[in-house]
Design a protein around this motif. Structure first.
Motif: not given
Length: 308
Positions: A216-219, A262-282
């Motif tokens: 929903v935040p993305l929509k 800026l709000l939309a970029i922040g929302i997208l950044g939240n999702y993309i940031g989680r993808i980045f953290v998950q992809s590091r496989a720490r």
């Protein structure tokens, strides 16, 4: 446990008293989430005296939800009960959970009727959050519930295979499914010390819940963009027709659209940031040591991530 020195001995005594009067075999696993006081020392002394007590020590503070994940990882029982160390969730409720478990329920969650010792603001925001989460997600997360719950071993085994870097455990348990039921109770005040969940951590937990289980935040960004475009077009036409205030309208709309971007970029950044953290496989967390287990462990290896 995080800096629970003032009340941890009381917690140990209450839990031991409860378990000694129960017919089940049990283990008590304490997860020390990087405490800087004497919490670790008190638990280690208890481990020496009571073989059923076990300790998992984090190398630093990794957070409440990952501490729950670690505790679940180290359990061996047919059923697992998750609870905080402050005794706000009373062990006296656990027999009712066990009874429902024996009647075939795989998850028995505690549902709060009253929340003693909490501010009106916290109660109001918690209630609003649970209702919002229920409206924007496709899973049924029961209202007014926390992480205090009993889970059957097969539910625990599924959770251990969900290596999320920002887990929202109560949502994950609802997503897993199986047969679930509630036990209603009155939540008590903390036995000692202060809450470890200030507003900043509450907001992070809420964000984890929304982002982990809803698009929903993305929509919302798409919906707001459509509304602003329509508003901008209407205002532009109105300004041309009337010839009044066009410059002011354009300036206001430009500011509004800039804020939305800026709000939309922040929302997208939240999702993309989680993808980045998950992809590091720490590793999700690092365990510095364990006490009381048959086989001691010093850390959670990378490959363990796939089994948690």
């Amino acid at each position: 446990m995080y800096n629970e020195e003032p009340g941890i001995q009381k917690t140990i005594d209450v839990l031991l008293n409860y378990c000694q009067n129960r017919p089940e075999d049990y283990e008590l696993i304490f997860v020390n989430d990087g405490s800087t006081d004497k919490t670790e020392k008190i638990i280690k002394e208890a481990v020496v005296e009571r073989p059923e007590i076990k300790l998992v020590n984090f190398s630093r503070n990794f957070g409440h939800q990952l501490a729950i994940s670690a505790g679940i990882h180290y359990t061996s029982g047919d059923a697992v009960v998750v609870m905080d160390a402050d005794l706000q969730d009373p062990p006296s409720i656990i027999p009712s959970m066990i009874s429902k478990w024996h009647h075939g329920y795989d998850v028995v969650y505690g549902q709060r009727l009253h929340r003693e010792g909490e501010t009106f603001f916290k109660k109001a925001t918690a209630g609003a959050f649970y209702r919002l989460l229920g409206d924007v997600t496709s899973i049924n997360i029961p209202l007014d519930t926390g992480d205090f719950r009993l889970m059957d071993r097969r539910v625990v085994d599924v959770l251990k295979r969900m290596p999320e870097t920002d887990p929202f455990v109560r949502g994950m348990v609802s997503w897993v499914g199986f047969k679930q039921a509630a036990v209603r109770y009155d939540r008590q005040e903390r036995i000692a010390g202060e809450t470890k969940y200030p507003l900043s951590k509450m907001l992070k937990l809420a964000t984890d819940g929304l982002v982990s289980f809803s698009m929903v935040p993305l929509k919302l960004a798409q919906w707001l963009g459509s509304v602003l475009l329509i508003g901008a077009f209407v205002s532009f036409i109105y300004g041309i027709i009337t010839g009044f205030g066009l410059g002011v309208e354009i300036m206001c709309l430009t500011t509004l659209i800039g804020g939305f971007v800026l709000l939309a970029i922040g929302i997208l950044g939240n999702y993309i940031g989680r993808i980045f953290v998950q992809s590091r496989a720490r590793p999700l967390y690092v365990v510095s040591e364990t006490e009381g287990f048959a086989k001691q462990s010093s850390t959670i290896k990378l490959e363990d991530r796939q089994r948690m």
